[in-house]
Design a protein around this motif. Structure first.
Motif, PDB file in Angstrom:
ATOM      1  N   LYS A  47      16.105  20.216   2.225  1.00 28.58           N
ATOM      2  CA  LYS A  47      16.091  18.781   1.966  1.00 28.58           C
ATOM      3  C   LYS A  47      14.686  18.175   2.082  1.00 28.58           C
ATOM      4  N   LYS A  48      13.871  18.705   2.983  1.00 29.24           N
ATOM      5  CA  LYS A  48      12.585  18.062   3.281  1.00 29.24           C
ATOM      6  C   LYS A  48      11.405  18.614   2.489  1.00 29.24           C
ATOM      7  N   ILE A  49      11.602  19.753   1.824  1.00 31.09           N
ATOM      8  CA  ILE A  49      10.478  20.388   1.149  1.00 31.09           C
ATOM      9  C   ILE A  49       9.891  19.463   0.079  1.00 31.09           C
ATOM     10  N   GLY A  50       8.582  19.381   0.042  1.00 32.87           N
ATOM     11  CA  GLY A  50       7.892  18.547  -0.934  1.00 32.87           C
ATOM     12  C   GLY A  50       7.620  17.133  -0.485  1.00 32.87           C
ATOM     13  N   THR A  51       8.197  16.729   0.654  1.00 25.68           N
ATOM     14  CA  THR A  51       7.954  15.374   1.166  1.00 25.68           C
ATOM     15  C   THR A  51       6.583  15.327   1.840  1.00 25.68           C
ATOM     16  N   PRO A  52       5.710  14.416   1.429  1.00 30.42           N
ATOM     17  CA  PRO A  52       4.354  14.378   2.006  1.00 30.42           C
ATOM     18  C   PRO A  52       4.347  13.886   3.448  1.00 30.42           C
ATOM     19  N   THR A  53       3.387  14.365   4.214  1.00 29.52           N
ATOM     20  CA  THR A  53       3.212  13.923   5.591  1.00 29.52           C
ATOM     21  C   THR A  53       1.938  13.076   5.695  1.00 29.52           C
ATOM     22  N   ASN A  83      -2.264  15.239  -3.213  1.00 32.75           N
ATOM     23  CA  ASN A  83      -3.147  16.095  -2.428  1.00 32.75           C
ATOM     24  C   ASN A  83      -2.406  17.132  -1.592  1.00 32.75           C
ATOM     25  N   GLN A  84      -1.090  16.958  -1.445  1.00 35.08           N
ATOM     26  CA  GLN A  84      -0.315  17.915  -0.654  1.00 35.08           C
ATOM     27  C   GLN A  84       0.631  18.735  -1.526  1.00 35.08           C
ATOM     28  N   LYS A  85       0.410  18.723  -2.840  1.00 36.88           N
ATOM     29  CA  LYS A  85       1.258  19.468  -3.754  1.00 36.88           C
ATOM     30  C   LYS A  85       1.195  20.961  -3.442  1.00 36.88           C
ATOM     31  N   ASN A  86       2.366  21.593  -3.394  1.00 33.45           N
ATOM     32  CA  ASN A  86       2.494  23.034  -3.120  1.00 33.45           C
ATOM     33  C   ASN A  86       2.079  23.419  -1.702  1.00 33.45           C
ATOM     34  N   LYS A  87       2.018  22.430  -0.808  1.00 38.58           N
ATOM     35  CA  LYS A  87       1.683  22.717   0.588  1.00 38.58           C
ATOM     36  C   LYS A  87       2.894  22.459   1.469  1.00 38.58           C
ATOM     37  N   LYS A  88       3.068  23.277   2.486  1.00 39.80           N
ATOM     38  CA  LYS A  88       4.213  23.152   3.374  1.00 39.80           C
ATOM     39  C   LYS A  88       3.970  22.027   4.373  1.00 39.80           C
ATOM     40  N   THR A  89       4.876  21.062   4.388  1.00 36.63           N
ATOM     41  CA  THR A  89       4.727  19.909   5.269  1.00 36.63           C
ATOM     42  C   THR A  89       5.757  19.878   6.388  1.00 36.63           C
ATOM     43  N   PHE A 136       0.795  -1.223   0.000  1.00 34.55           N
ATOM     44  CA  PHE A 136       0.000   0.000   0.000  1.00 34.55           C
ATOM     45  C   PHE A 136       0.832   1.281   0.000  1.00 34.55           C
ATOM     46  N   ALA A 137       2.105   1.182   0.352  1.00 29.14           N
ATOM     47  CA  ALA A 137       2.945   2.382   0.460  1.00 29.14           C
ATOM     48  C   ALA A 137       2.985   3.202  -0.828  1.00 29.14           C
ATOM     49  N   PRO A 138       3.264   2.610  -1.988  1.00 31.77           N
ATOM     50  CA  PRO A 138       3.316   3.430  -3.216  1.00 31.77           C
ATOM     51  C   PRO A 138       1.997   4.142  -3.502  1.00 31.77           C
ATOM     52  N   ILE A 139       0.878   3.459  -3.238  1.00 32.52           N
ATOM     53  CA  ILE A 139      -0.438   4.051  -3.476  1.00 32.52           C
ATOM     54  C   ILE A 139      -0.657   5.249  -2.549  1.00 32.52           C
ATOM     55  N   ILE A 140      -0.378   5.049  -1.252  1.00 27.17           N
ATOM     56  CA  ILE A 140      -0.597   6.105  -0.269  1.00 27.17           C
ATOM     57  C   ILE A 140       0.353   7.274  -0.488  1.00 27.17           C
ATOM     58  N   ILE A 141       1.616   6.988  -0.789  1.00 30.91           N
ATOM     59  CA  ILE A 141       2.593   8.056  -1.008  1.00 30.91           C
ATOM     60  C   ILE A 141       2.195   8.908  -2.217  1.00 30.91           C
ATOM     61  N   ASN A 142       1.821   8.263  -3.307  1.00 33.35           N
ATOM     62  CA  ASN A 142       1.409   9.006  -4.507  1.00 33.35           C
ATOM     63  C   ASN A 142       0.149   9.820  -4.247  1.00 33.35           C
ATOM     64  N   TRP A 143      -0.795   9.248  -3.491  1.00 38.83           N
ATOM     65  CA  TRP A 143      -2.037   9.961  -3.174  1.00 38.83           C
ATOM     66  C   TRP A 143      -1.760  11.183  -2.308  1.00 38.83           C
ATOM     67  N   LEU A 144      -0.884  11.014  -1.320  1.00 33.85           N
ATOM     68  CA  LEU A 144      -0.542  12.127  -0.436  1.00 33.85           C
ATOM     69  C   LEU A 144       0.229  13.212  -1.189  1.00 33.85           C
ATOM     70  N   PRO A 191      17.059   9.344   2.230  1.00 29.67           N
ATOM     71  CA  PRO A 191      16.146  10.500   2.300  1.00 29.67           C
ATOM     72  C   PRO A 191      14.687  10.043   2.275  1.00 29.67           C
ATOM     73  N   ALA A 192      13.911  10.518   3.205  1.00 26.86           N
ATOM     74  CA  ALA A 192      12.543  10.041   3.392  1.00 26.86           C
ATOM     75  C   ALA A 192      11.646  10.382   2.207  1.00 26.86           C
ATOM     76  N   LYS A 193      10.818   9.408   1.843  1.00 25.57           N
ATOM     77  CA  LYS A 193       9.810   9.642   0.813  1.00 25.57           C
ATOM     78  C   LYS A 193       8.472  10.042   1.428  1.00 25.57           C
ATOM     79  N   ILE A 194       8.400   9.887   2.768  1.00 23.32           N
ATOM     80  CA  ILE A 194       7.152  10.202   3.462  1.00 23.32           C
ATOM     81  C   ILE A 194       7.445  10.433   4.939  1.00 23.32           C
ATOM     82  N   PHE A 195       6.679  11.326   5.569  1.00 24.79           N
ATOM     83  CA  PHE A 195       6.752  11.557   7.009  1.00 24.79           C
ATOM     84  C   PHE A 195       5.515  10.955   7.666  1.00 24.79           C
TER      85      PHE A 195
END
Length: 362
Positions: free
Chosen positions: A69-75, A51-57, A40-48, A262-266
């Protein structure tokens, strides 16, 4: 589910007797949650990400190199942990065991609160999320409901008591103060994990280590022979929590695969608040709250660094640390992120060994 299916067909297929063993179901739960995480990780990461594009995480007050380094990584990656953890637990545990439902309920409750906090940070003008007071009120309410049901399940001699490590058969009767202590354990652990979650992989590995220790202790506490041998209190039914804790371990391992530097998700508050509450509630059920304090002392240090920072600044108008929680202090000092994370992992292992030593030193 698997447990009851095995009981139903055990007369026809004798090999299904293996499902009666906690060790087998714990291993199955761990592997299942790990596989679910990978699927499920690839599905959830892509979905996040979508939906979080251009948002500060990430927080805006962090060191500059951290922000770059962390900008753009979904939470909100805690969704991955919750999905695999809850589903695997439902598959492999004895669903007639009330302790399972209590831990799952508080985990889901704190997860929902964390999700609301993450969502608020992403969608509102106030990037700090829910107010601290609001979060504490909801944490208190969720914990109160959990403790209400737990009070009706704990064996009478353990109600309102605190087991002390290093001493045989010794209990401190906290009386009416026990609920306050229990609130402190659950809410403190939840927020401790939350504060530790600031660098790639920093919080999730200590959680795995802590959950592994609690899985072992739950198994021993729920086994009359082992509990008598180790002079720890026997709690009927508590052994089933080893299956639940194993599910949590597998979920966190799967998350770590994508959260490693480097993290792909928080994980966000969705994950940190929920798994912290799960760990805290397990320790209360198995009567090893003080041992959790030792095993999870890294979370205690991170929490204390924030408390001391605030108190010191109010008293002297100066900062005690360059930044809090403590891992950001070392980041400000120029330590590489991987250096901080690995050294904190080493400390987590040391604290875990100290905590486990209390099982034999009595």
């Amino acid at each position: 589910m698997f447990y009851y299916l095995s009981l139903y067909y055990i007369q026809e297929f004798s090999f299904l007797n293996i499902f009666k063993y906690l060790t087998f179901r714990s291993g199955g739960a761990l592997l299942t949650s790990l596989i679910i995480s990978f699927l499920f990780a690839p599905i959830i990461i892509n979905w996040l990400k979508k939906n979080q594009k251009n948002k500060k995480t990430v927080r805006e007050d962090l060191p500059n190199n951290h922000l770059v380094k962390k900008i753009g990584t979904p939470t909100m990656g805690g969704l991955l942990i919750l999905i695999s953890f809850i589903f695997s637990t439902l598959l492999w545990s004895d669903l007639q065991n009330h302790y399972i439902w209590i831990v799952l309920s508080i985990t889901f409750g704190f997860g929902a609160l964390g999700f609301a906090d993450d969502y608020t940070k992403l969608t509102s003008k106030n990037k700090k999320g829910l107010k601290a007071g609001t979060k504490l009120i909801f944490q208190f309410l969720i914990s109160s409901i959990t403790l209400f049901f737990l009070y009706n399940l704990i064996e009478h001699q353990f109600i309102n008591t605190l087991a002390v490590p290093f001493f045989k058969d010794y209990l401190i009767d906290l009386g009416v103060f026990f609920p306050i202590f229990a609130f402190f354990v659950i809410i403190g652990t939840s927020n401790g994990v939350n504060l530790t979650d600031g660098l790639d992989g920093l919080a999730i590995v200590p959680v795995i280590i802590t959950a592994t220790c609690l899985a072992l202790i739950a198994y021993l506490v729920g086994n009359k022979i082992f509990s008598d041998y180790l002079n720890i209190f026997f709690i009927a039914g508590a052994g089933e929590l080893s299956v639940l804790a194993s599910s949590l371990i597998g979920s966190c391992l799967g998350f770590l695969w994508f959260n490693a530097h480097p993290a792909k998700i928080f994980m966000g508050d969705t994950g940190s608040l929920s798994i912290g509450a799960a760990i805290g509630s397990i320790s209360i059920i198995i009567k090893h709250e003080i041992v959790l304090f030792l095993i999870g002392f890294l979370f205690v240090i991170e929490t204390l660094s924030v408390i001391l920072q605030v108190a010191y600044f109010k008293a002297f108008k100066k900062r005690l640390f360059l930044m809090s929680p403590l891992h950001h202090h070392f980041e400000k000092k120029g330590w590489h992120e991987n250096t901080i994370v690995i050294r904190f992992w080493i400390l987590a292992v040391i604290f875990a060994l100290i905590g486990l030593a209390t099982l034999k030193l009595r």
